[in-house]
Design an enzyme around this catalytic site. Sequence first.
Site, PDB file in Angstrom:
ATOM      1  N   LYS A 186       3.340 -15.317   6.685  1.00 15.80           N
ATOM      2  CA  LYS A 186       2.768 -14.641   7.859  1.00 15.80           C
ATOM      3  C   LYS A 186       2.115 -13.376   7.325  1.00 15.80           C
ATOM      4  O   LYS A 186       2.784 -12.403   7.023  1.00 15.80           O
ATOM      5  CB  LYS A 186       3.893 -14.300   8.847  1.00 15.80           C
ATOM      6  CG  LYS A 186       3.463 -14.112  10.295  1.00 15.80           C
ATOM      7  CD  LYS A 186       2.405 -13.054  10.538  1.00 15.80           C
ATOM      8  CE  LYS A 186       2.965 -11.634  10.522  1.00 15.80           C
ATOM      9  NZ  LYS A 186       1.870 -10.619  10.629  1.00 15.80           N
ATOM     10  N   GLU A 191      10.537  -5.256   0.089  1.00 18.93           N
ATOM     11  CA  GLU A 191       9.726  -4.314  -0.698  1.00 18.93           C
ATOM     12  C   GLU A 191       9.158  -3.322   0.301  1.00 18.93           C
ATOM     13  O   GLU A 191       8.300  -3.677   1.099  1.00 18.93           O
ATOM     14  CB  GLU A 191       8.579  -5.048  -1.408  1.00 18.93           C
ATOM     15  CG  GLU A 191       9.024  -6.068  -2.434  1.00 18.93           C
ATOM     16  CD  GLU A 191       9.587  -5.445  -3.690  1.00 18.93           C
ATOM     17  OE1 GLU A 191       9.404  -4.233  -3.912  1.00 18.93           O
ATOM     18  OE2 GLU A 191      10.239  -6.169  -4.455  1.00 18.93           O
ATOM     19  N   CYS A 237       2.044   1.677  -1.882  1.00 11.95           N
ATOM     20  CA  CYS A 237       3.452   2.033  -1.655  1.00 11.95           C
ATOM     21  C   CYS A 237       4.030   2.827  -2.804  1.00 11.95           C
ATOM     22  O   CYS A 237       4.906   3.656  -2.611  1.00 11.95           O
ATOM     23  CB  CYS A 237       4.257   0.769  -1.418  1.00 11.95           C
ATOM     24  SG  CYS A 237       3.917  -0.493  -2.631  1.00 11.95           S
ATOM     25  N   GLU A 281       6.306   9.018   4.051  1.00 11.43           N
ATOM     26  CA  GLU A 281       5.187   8.294   3.454  1.00 11.43           C
ATOM     27  C   GLU A 281       3.980   8.446   4.366  1.00 11.43           C
ATOM     28  O   GLU A 281       4.032   8.096   5.542  1.00 11.43           O
ATOM     29  CB  GLU A 281       5.569   6.823   3.317  1.00 11.43           C
ATOM     30  CG  GLU A 281       4.510   6.014   2.626  1.00 11.43           C
ATOM     31  CD  GLU A 281       4.958   4.593   2.384  1.00 11.43           C
ATOM     32  OE1 GLU A 281       5.369   3.935   3.354  1.00 11.43           O
ATOM     33  OE2 GLU A 281       4.902   4.146   1.233  1.00 11.43           O
TER      34      GLU A 281
HETATM   35  P1  NAD Z   1       4.552  -3.160   8.681  1.00  6.57           P
HETATM   36  O1  NAD Z   1       5.980  -3.113   8.349  1.00  6.57           O
HETATM   37  O2  NAD Z   1       4.119  -2.689  10.005  1.00  6.57           O
HETATM   38  O3  NAD Z   1       3.995  -4.653   8.563  1.00  6.57           O
HETATM   39  C1  NAD Z   1       4.249  -5.471   7.461  1.00  6.57           C
HETATM   40  C2  NAD Z   1       4.281  -6.912   7.923  1.00  6.57           C
HETATM   41  O4  NAD Z   1       5.392  -7.064   8.810  1.00  6.57           O
HETATM   42  C3  NAD Z   1       3.051  -7.359   8.706  1.00  6.57           C
HETATM   43  O5  NAD Z   1       2.762  -8.693   8.390  1.00  6.57           O
HETATM   44  C4  NAD Z   1       3.514  -7.258  10.142  1.00  6.57           C
HETATM   45  O6  NAD Z   1       2.833  -8.126  11.004  1.00  6.57           O
HETATM   46  C5  NAD Z   1       4.957  -7.664  10.015  1.00  6.57           C
HETATM   47  N1  NAD Z   1       5.832  -7.198  11.103  1.00  6.57           N
HETATM   48  C6  NAD Z   1       5.685  -6.107  11.897  1.00  6.57           C
HETATM   49  N2  NAD Z   1       6.690  -6.047  12.785  1.00  6.57           N
HETATM   50  C7  NAD Z   1       7.496  -7.112  12.564  1.00  6.57           C
HETATM   51  C8  NAD Z   1       8.694  -7.593  13.148  1.00  6.57           C
HETATM   52  N3  NAD Z   1       9.281  -6.963  14.166  1.00  6.57           N
HETATM   53  N4  NAD Z   1       9.259  -8.718  12.652  1.00  6.57           N
HETATM   54  C9  NAD Z   1       8.693  -9.369  11.617  1.00  6.57           C
HETATM   55  N5  NAD Z   1       7.548  -8.972  11.036  1.00  6.57           N
HETATM   56  C10 NAD Z   1       6.952  -7.850  11.488  1.00  6.57           C
HETATM   57  O7  NAD Z   1       3.861  -2.400   7.490  1.00  6.57           O
HETATM   58  P2  NAD Z   1       2.310  -2.201   7.234  1.00  6.57           P
HETATM   59  O8  NAD Z   1       1.858  -1.078   8.079  1.00  6.57           O
HETATM   60  O9  NAD Z   1       1.626  -3.489   7.365  1.00  6.57           O
HETATM   61  O10 NAD Z   1       2.316  -1.811   5.674  1.00  6.57           O
HETATM   62  C11 NAD Z   1       2.491  -0.525   5.226  1.00  6.57           C
HETATM   63  C12 NAD Z   1       3.889  -0.303   4.696  1.00  6.57           C
HETATM   64  O11 NAD Z   1       4.250  -1.295   3.712  1.00  6.57           O
HETATM   65  C13 NAD Z   1       4.060   0.997   4.000  1.00  6.57           C
HETATM   66  O12 NAD Z   1       5.248   1.620   4.431  1.00  6.57           O
HETATM   67  C14 NAD Z   1       4.157   0.626   2.527  1.00  6.57           C
HETATM   68  O13 NAD Z   1       4.810   1.526   1.718  1.00  6.57           O
HETATM   69  C15 NAD Z   1       4.835  -0.666   2.570  1.00  6.57           C
HETATM   70  N6  NAD Z   1       4.529  -1.444   1.358  1.00  6.57           N
HETATM   71  C16 NAD Z   1       5.491  -1.620   0.403  1.00  6.57           C
HETATM   72  C17 NAD Z   1       5.203  -2.322  -0.746  1.00  6.57           C
HETATM   73  C18 NAD Z   1       6.217  -2.566  -1.816  1.00  6.57           C
HETATM   74  O14 NAD Z   1       6.009  -3.425  -2.648  1.00  6.57           O
HETATM   75  N7  NAD Z   1       7.318  -1.855  -1.848  1.00  6.57           N
HETATM   76  C19 NAD Z   1       3.948  -2.859  -0.931  1.00  6.57           C
HETATM   77  C20 NAD Z   1       3.002  -2.646   0.046  1.00  6.57           C
HETATM   78  C21 NAD Z   1       3.313  -1.946   1.201  1.00  6.57           C
END
Ligand code: NAD
Length: 472
Positions: free
Chosen positions: A170, A245, A279, A379
């Site tokens: 997803k 992650e 990240c 962040e």
């Molecule tokens: P997000 O958590 O909002 O979304 C990530 C994914 O989760 C998306 O596909 C989203 O649709 C899904 N999602 C959202 N709510 C959900 C729920 N209730 N249940 C299941 N899935 C759900 O994050 P974002 O804004 O897309 O990404 C940015 C964040 O990701 C930052 O905090 C960043 O640091 C982190 N990040 C971490 C890494 C790593 O490897 N550690 C890599 C990239 C990004």
Amino acid sequence: MKSHDGMYIDGGWRPAAGTDAIEVVSPSDERTIGSVPAGNALDVDTAVRAARAALPQWAGTAPADRAARLAALRDALAARREEIADTVVAELGAPIGFARAVHADLPITVAGSYADLAATYAFREQIGNSTVWHEPAGVVGAITPWNYPLHQIVAKVAPALAAGCTIVVKPAENTPLVAQLFAAAVADAGLPAGVFNLVTGYGPIAGQALAEHPGVDLVSFTGSTAVGRRIGAVAGAAVKRVALELGGKSANVILPGADLAKAVKVGVANVCANAGQTCSAWTRMLVHEDAYDEAVELAGAAAANYPPGDPHDPDTRLGPLVSAAQRDRVRGYIEGGIADGARLVTGGPAAPAGLERGYFVSPTVFADVTPEMVIAREEIFGPVLSVLRYTDPDDALRIANDTAYGLAGAVWAAEQDEAVAFARRMDAGQIDVNGGRFNPLAPFGGYKQSGVGRELGVHGLTEYLQTKSLQL
Ligand code: NAD
């Protein structure tokens, strides 16, 4: 941009169960560039069933055959390199040069690394009178973010497939087009039906349905700590394996005697890469008080080398942020930093001149940042650097580790041994010593609230395996 109006399930594009759609918007000019179906729990169920049905055969495939399919997938991605780069420019706003070198080439490398690992990994070991088999964990549910959209898909799909798992992905709402391109590459590579499935959709609907589905054995999530916490709770309640992650607030520690000009220049480049939406970005620069003023001046000057601009222009190094919401969030943090008394060295919350259209934010450097300020703790996910002062290396270590996160970091020192010793005391999963290069085979993942589990290389592969001991 090309977009499909279906879901890639069981080896082909199928109509979505519902009629809702997600519009994909270009962050550089705010135009709608495509639309994908917003999947629901029914789509997720169909995809998970397809993955379950495909599992026994794929899990039983000889590792050498899985390696051959992964090599074909790498080649299929490589053949689409320009298409991938153009799509990431369009939907994420990454500058074209960075899109080619990182958003396209890194996942191609990672896919290739798992072709090699599938062929060479010892899926069987002997311990005394026991033969231990490393078997696939089962059906994987993968939920990915938008910031490195293809890399994060490949960093889950390639090791899962190498391990013999099948998978449902997803992808993030903002960047579904490159996910659809990946599905097209899977089809090009001739992977058996059901081994890889894609359900586009909103996180709280399709993402949550995937994490909760009883047919999923392992949930691998990359995204925010807030959502990761919920996914961890859902997986824990169902006793499912989970990999998280999450976010970071990494420290770039410049010790006395280090090459200050180089450390600051590389540090600013690190924060401006991908418009700060990384990240592992080193968003806190820690400088000894004696070198502080010089470092601040150097950082301000270095940030001037990243004027925001059109990501299609090959000279652009800083594109827009991914969305209006993300831009507004980052501007809010910048306003908060000013209100909290940090000194704005360069940048600021206003739209860069001439770039009122598109989600642009100027590279921003704050000085006189203290560890308790919000901009030093949370962040931001934009091109915003906080420069903090320390009095001695122990003070620097205390500040570096004084965070809920622990994803990454950097250390610079005159002597390599001194930098390594300092890095060993930092609570973080990957630390670059005196400018050490990113290694796509080294384990990537966080200490503390930055996550659970590791991706990439052999450590990423073992996440998708479980062991069975046969006593003989
Ligand atoms: P997000 O958590 O909002 O979304 C990530 C994914 O989760 C998306 O596909 C989203 O649709 C899904 N999602 C959202 N709510 C959900 C729920 N209730 N249940 C299941 N899935 C759900 O994050 P974002 O804004 O897309 O990404 C940015 C964040 O990701 C930052 O905090 C960043 O640091 C982190 N990040 C971490 C890494 C790593 O490897 N550690 C890599 C990239 C990004």
